[in-house]
Design an enzyme around this catalytic site. Structure first.
Site, PDB file in Angstrom:
ATOM      1  N   LYS A   1     -10.327  10.688 -41.544  1.00 10.08           N
ATOM      2  CA  LYS A   1     -11.620  10.333 -42.144  1.00 10.08           C
ATOM      3  C   LYS A   1     -12.004  11.318 -43.228  1.00 10.08           C
ATOM      4  O   LYS A   1     -12.527  10.939 -44.275  1.00 10.08           O
ATOM      5  CB  LYS A   1     -12.706  10.274 -41.065  1.00 10.08           C
ATOM      6  CG  LYS A   1     -12.598   9.027 -40.217  1.00 10.08           C
ATOM      7  CD  LYS A   1     -13.728   8.949 -39.221  1.00 10.08           C
ATOM      8  CE  LYS A   1     -13.562   7.747 -38.310  1.00 10.08           C
ATOM      9  NZ  LYS A   1     -14.537   7.733 -37.216  1.00 10.08           N
TER      10      LYS A   1
ATOM     11  N   LYS B   1     -11.538  -1.528 -39.674  1.00 10.91           N
ATOM     12  CA  LYS B   1     -12.724  -2.153 -40.277  1.00 10.91           C
ATOM     13  C   LYS B   1     -12.999  -1.627 -41.679  1.00 10.91           C
ATOM     14  O   LYS B   1     -13.601  -2.289 -42.499  1.00 10.91           O
ATOM     15  CB  LYS B   1     -13.970  -1.818 -39.440  1.00 10.91           C
ATOM     16  CG  LYS B   1     -14.044  -2.520 -38.122  1.00 10.91           C
ATOM     17  CD  LYS B   1     -15.221  -1.986 -37.318  1.00 10.91           C
ATOM     18  CE  LYS B   1     -14.903  -1.984 -35.850  1.00 10.91           C
ATOM     19  NZ  LYS B   1     -15.863  -1.354 -34.994  1.00 10.91           N
TER      20      LYS B   1
ATOM     21  N   LYS C   1      -2.866   1.502 -39.068  1.00  6.62           N
ATOM     22  CA  LYS C   1      -3.674   0.739 -38.117  1.00  6.62           C
ATOM     23  C   LYS C   1      -4.577  -0.271 -38.834  1.00  6.62           C
ATOM     24  O   LYS C   1      -5.104   0.036 -39.900  1.00  6.62           O
ATOM     25  CB  LYS C   1      -4.532   1.767 -37.365  1.00  6.62           C
ATOM     26  CG  LYS C   1      -5.398   1.233 -36.288  1.00  6.62           C
ATOM     27  CD  LYS C   1      -6.316   2.326 -35.750  1.00  6.62           C
ATOM     28  CE  LYS C   1      -7.567   2.511 -36.610  1.00  6.62           C
ATOM     29  NZ  LYS C   1      -8.673   3.212 -35.944  1.00  6.62           N
TER      30      LYS C   1
HETATM   31  P1  TYM Z   1     -13.861   1.687 -32.666  1.00  3.69           P
HETATM   32  O1  TYM Z   1     -15.206   1.128 -32.905  1.00  3.69           O
HETATM   33  O2  TYM Z   1     -13.052   2.133 -33.836  1.00  3.69           O
HETATM   34  O3  TYM Z   1     -12.964   0.642 -31.866  1.00  3.69           O
HETATM   35  C1  TYM Z   1     -13.391   0.024 -30.680  1.00  3.69           C
HETATM   36  C2  TYM Z   1     -12.181  -0.208 -29.773  1.00  3.69           C
HETATM   37  O4  TYM Z   1     -11.170  -0.965 -30.471  1.00  3.69           O
HETATM   38  C3  TYM Z   1      -9.920  -0.286 -30.422  1.00  3.69           C
HETATM   39  N1  TYM Z   1      -9.205  -0.527 -31.685  1.00  3.69           N
HETATM   40  C4  TYM Z   1      -7.953  -1.018 -31.776  1.00  3.69           C
HETATM   41  N2  TYM Z   1      -7.081  -1.412 -30.834  1.00  3.69           N
HETATM   42  C5  TYM Z   1      -5.890  -1.899 -31.266  1.00  3.69           C
HETATM   43  N3  TYM Z   1      -5.525  -1.993 -32.575  1.00  3.69           N
HETATM   44  C6  TYM Z   1      -6.380  -1.598 -33.549  1.00  3.69           C
HETATM   45  N4  TYM Z   1      -6.032  -1.706 -34.832  1.00  3.69           N
HETATM   46  C7  TYM Z   1      -7.666  -1.090 -33.169  1.00  3.69           C
HETATM   47  N5  TYM Z   1      -8.746  -0.635 -33.862  1.00  3.69           N
HETATM   48  C8  TYM Z   1      -9.678  -0.293 -32.942  1.00  3.69           C
HETATM   49  C9  TYM Z   1     -10.284   1.178 -30.270  1.00  3.69           C
HETATM   50  O5  TYM Z   1      -9.212   1.909 -29.707  1.00  3.69           O
HETATM   51  C10 TYM Z   1     -11.489   1.099 -29.346  1.00  3.69           C
HETATM   52  O6  TYM Z   1     -11.070   0.997 -28.003  1.00  3.69           O
HETATM   53  N6  TYM Z   1     -14.581   6.344 -31.121  1.00  3.69           N
HETATM   54  C11 TYM Z   1     -14.626   4.968 -30.703  1.00  3.69           C
HETATM   55  C12 TYM Z   1     -15.959   4.509 -30.121  1.00  3.69           C
HETATM   56  C13 TYM Z   1     -16.440   5.300 -28.944  1.00  3.69           C
HETATM   57  C14 TYM Z   1     -15.904   5.274 -27.628  1.00  3.69           C
HETATM   58  C15 TYM Z   1     -16.764   6.123 -26.852  1.00  3.69           C
HETATM   59  C16 TYM Z   1     -14.823   4.612 -27.042  1.00  3.69           C
HETATM   60  C17 TYM Z   1     -17.523   6.129 -28.948  1.00  3.69           C
HETATM   61  N7  TYM Z   1     -17.733   6.625 -27.678  1.00  3.69           N
HETATM   62  C18 TYM Z   1     -16.531   6.311 -25.494  1.00  3.69           C
HETATM   63  C19 TYM Z   1     -14.602   4.811 -25.672  1.00  3.69           C
HETATM   64  C20 TYM Z   1     -15.451   5.664 -24.917  1.00  3.69           C
HETATM   65  C21 TYM Z   1     -14.356   4.092 -31.915  1.00  3.69           C
HETATM   66  O7  TYM Z   1     -14.623   4.452 -33.019  1.00  3.69           O
HETATM   67  O8  TYM Z   1     -13.926   2.854 -31.587  1.00  3.69           O
END
Ligand code: TYM
Length: 361
Positions: free
Chosen positions: A120, A227, A224
């Site tokens: 990032k 978004k 990956k």
């Molecule tokens: P975020 O919002 O980026 O993504 C949410 C969930 O989607 C999964 N994910 C993917 N899985 C497979 N392929 C992909 N290309 C892909 N992109 C996203 C992520 O692994 C996630 O499970 N930091 C976290 C949010 C968060 C969180 C937490 C997660 C904040 N606090 C506590 C678990 C527990 C995030 O940015 O996810």
């Protein structure tokens, strides 16, 4: 505490996603679809992490709207509000408070090593030094934009994430592959705290699905699916209409040759086969056999139809839900109440252990 049929407490699940507009096919296959399969056997807390969302530039009106769109998508993807608690992170006191306590127990070097932070920061124009041996922050500016946009929140992001999890003493955290490193840090912080102040936190286990844990960009299958990708053909959103899905899959980068085989030197084809397998439930060897002697065009057109069909019920449900803000608000209010109840108990315990005096009644 929720109990199963035999009277035993159900294991607790906590997981979250950022409210950044439409969720991607990666979010769906790597995360949310799997959460919806865990509702009956677990006590579930699903967060929408708006506090995390402001670590990168955001606009207030857009953020507010994104939270509603996110909860509507959660429910449309199968997170039945009768079976789980869905809440907005900023509605529950305790996330930032616990994050502060944990921040004071986290060496900066550990945060600098986080791959997502480096990625990032790089997107914002910074290069983070590979020299992680000492705790000095070493950033090289790569333009004026960088200076304006990097903030300490981005560095502390994983600590807030650890707080999200530990605040509920979660047993299990279902996530995609990209969150594994953050989960490791969370486990380390919990163990360190337990060691220093006595047993307090459950050490959470990651739950990463076997297929679909890392869905790759359609434009560059070595990265990956995300978004925030600037190339709009790179990412499939779960609310994309069938025509868009066909266009994006049709233009997905494939590999030289014509054989449809899931091998690492064909990352484009491997990604398409992974999506196919995740959505159809068919094992990859069976799909390879089905496409024996056929070309990429056939794979792409069949896959487009499978994606469009699988997401059709999600899109239809979403369209209804997003009209009903009162209902969405009521789901979030229930979620916040349940989450707050659990969070308060654990935060109070942490405050006591750290030595903060109790307030007189
Ligand atoms: P975020 O919002 O980026 O993504 C949410 C969930 O989607 C999964 N994910 C993917 N899985 C497979 N392929 C992909 N290309 C892909 N992109 C996203 C992520 O692994 C996630 O499970 N930091 C976290 C949010 C968060 C969180 C937490 C997660 C904040 N606090 C506590 C678990 C527990 C995030 O940015 O996810």
């Amino acid at each position: 505490m929720e109990k199963d049929n035999s009277g035993k407490p159900k294991p607790v699940i906590l997981t979250c996603a950022q409210p950044t507009g439409s969720l991607t096919l990666g979010n769906y296959l790597g995360a949310i679809r799997n959460w919806s399969e865990m509702l009956d056997e677990h006590e579930c807390y699903f967060g929408i992490v708006d506090l995390h969302a402001i670590t990168t530039p955001s606009q207030p009106a857009v953020l507010r709207q994104n939270v509603f769109e996110c909860i509507a998508q959660y429910i449309a993807c199968g997170l039945d509000p009768q079976k789980c608690h869905q809440f907005v992170q900023s509605h529950v006191m305790g996330h930032t408070e616990l994050a502060w306590v944990l921040t004071c127990n986290t060496p900066i070097g550990e945060l600098q090593r986080m791959t997502q932070f480096k990625d990032k920061a790089a997107k914002l124009g910074f290069k983070v030094s590979e020299n992680t041996g000492n705790d000095d922050l070493k950033f090289e500016h790569q333009g004026a934009r960088a200076q304006a946009s990097i903030n300490a929140g981005l560095l502390c992001y994983p600590v807030l994430m650890a707080a999200d999890i530990l605040l509920y003493n979660a047993d299990l955290v279902p996530v995609g592959e990209d969150q594994r490193q953050h989960l490791e840090l969370c486990r380390d912080l919990a163990q360190r705290f337990n060691h220093q102040y006595s047993e307090t936190f459950t050490i959470p286990e990651p739950y990463v699905p076997k297929t679909g844990a890392r869905i790759m960009s359609l434009a560059d299958p070595t990265r990956k699916m995300s978004k925030s990708d600037e190339n709009e053909r790179a990412t499939l959103y779960i609310l994309d209409e069938p025509d868009r899905i066909r266009k994006k899959i049709g233009s997905a980068v494939t590999d030289s040759g014509s054989e449809i085989k899931a091998v690492s030197d064909k990352p484009g084809v491997l990604n398409l086969l992974t999506i196919y397998s995740s959505l159809s439930g068919k094992p990859i060897p069976e799909i390879e056999e089905h496409f024996l002697g056929k070309g990429y065009g056939e794979l792409k057109s069949e896959l487009s139809e499978i994606i469009a069909e699988s997401l059709e019920p999600v899109r239809a449900k979403y369209k209804d839900l997003i009209q009903d803000k009162a209902y969405l608000k009521s789901v979030l209010a229930e979620g916040a109440d349940a989450a707050q109840k659990r969070a308060y108990k654990i935060l109070s315990k942490v405050y006591r252990k750290v030595g903060f005096p109790e307030r007189a009644k």
